[in-house]
Design a protein around this motif. Sequence first.
Motif, short mmCIF file in Angstrom:
data_model
loop_
_atom_site.label_atom_id
_atom_site.label_comp_id
_atom_site.label_asym_id
_atom_site.label_seq_id
_atom_site.Cartn_x
_atom_site.Cartn_y
_atom_site.Cartn_z
N ASP A 131 1.16 -1.33 -0.29
CA ASP A 131 0.33 -0.01 0.09
C ASP A 131 0.58 1.34 -0.21
OD1 ASP A 131 -3.17 -0.68 -0.05
OD2 ASP A 131 -2.36 -1.42 2.29
N GLU B 49 1.57 6.25 -1.87
CA GLU B 49 -0.24 6.63 -2.18
C GLU B 49 0.35 7.95 -1.85
OE1 GLU B 49 -2.33 3.37 0.95
OE2 GLU B 49 -1.87 5.78 1.86
N GLN C 291 -0.67 5.29 -6.30
CA GLN C 291 -1.75 4.95 -6.56
C GLN C 291 -2.81 5.28 -4.85
OE1 GLN C 291 -2.05 0.90 -3.66
NE2 GLN C 291 0.47 0.67 -3.18
N GLY D 51 -4.22 3.82 -2.77
CA GLY D 51 -4.57 1.99 -1.73
C GLY D 51 -5.59 2.69 -0.70
N GLU E 39 2.41 7.38 -14.15
CA GLU E 39 1.67 6.85 -13.34
C GLU E 39 0.76 7.43 -13.06
OE1 GLU E 39 4.23 4.88 -10.11
OE2 GLU E 39 5.53 4.51 -11.99
N CYS E 40 0.50 8.41 -12.53
CA CYS E 40 -0.17 9.54 -11.79
C CYS E 40 -1.28 9.62 -12.85
CB CYS E 40 0.67 10.84 -11.75
SG CYS E 40 1.06 10.23 -9.82
N SER F 17 -3.98 8.39 -13.62
CA SER F 17 -5.05 7.66 -13.45
C SER F 17 -5.34 8.18 -11.78
CB SER F 17 -4.72 5.80 -13.13
OG SER F 17 -3.78 5.66 -12.48
N VAL F 18 -4.66 9.16 -10.90
CA VAL F 18 -4.83 9.23 -9.92
C VAL F 18 -4.97 10.95 -9.51
CG1 VAL F 18 -3.47 7.30 -8.41
CG2 VAL F 18 -2.35 9.02 -8.89
#
Length: 214
Positions: free
Chosen positions: A169, A172, A192, A194, A210-211, A213-214
Amino acid sequence: MKLLIGACAALGICLITGGSSVLAASPETVCTGVLAPGAYGRVVIPDDGVCLSEGPVTIRGGLKVGEAATFVLGSEENQVDTGTVSGGVRATNPASVQIHFTTINGGIDIQGGSGPFGGPFDITWNAIEDNKIHGAVKINGYNGFWFGFIRNTVSGSVTLSNNETLDPDGNEYVTNTIKGNLNCFGNSPAAQVGDSEGEPNVVSGRKTGECSSV
């Protein structure tokens, strides 16, 4: 994973090299123990050192965290203003950098880490949470147990890269407001939500890697 420790109380450390509470900022304070409320020039945590503070503090000459060193200012549990760091935050291979509810002028640059185990808490983690950050943020190659970049307001671009945490996790990166770009790549696990229950980041520039999607 939420890691909440009343560090000062738990450790019972009540020492600081360079004075405890000062009215005028001294040129440099080497902190090993507790950084008492007050005004300081430059603050340095030496290699393998531990510096804990509940604030409020005013640091006018920047903050430097050494190799395998731990710095904790405030906590997620105690939601109060912990002060101002001007001159930026710089760390090289730290054990843990945990900063909460602080105004940071000059950005953050953390390079590397010292592994997931060790330091005063037996495990290591970075928690950059609930801060107002003026300047760019670059956190690269941290290899602690957990890392969270959460609920910050940043005037500048943020790059979170090559950070590897033992906790699945970890990494984050959520609920931030960023006036710039948010760049994330090479993280393991990938950036993520998390178990943070956080919200998507609000970014005025671009979300990349990666970011996105967040």
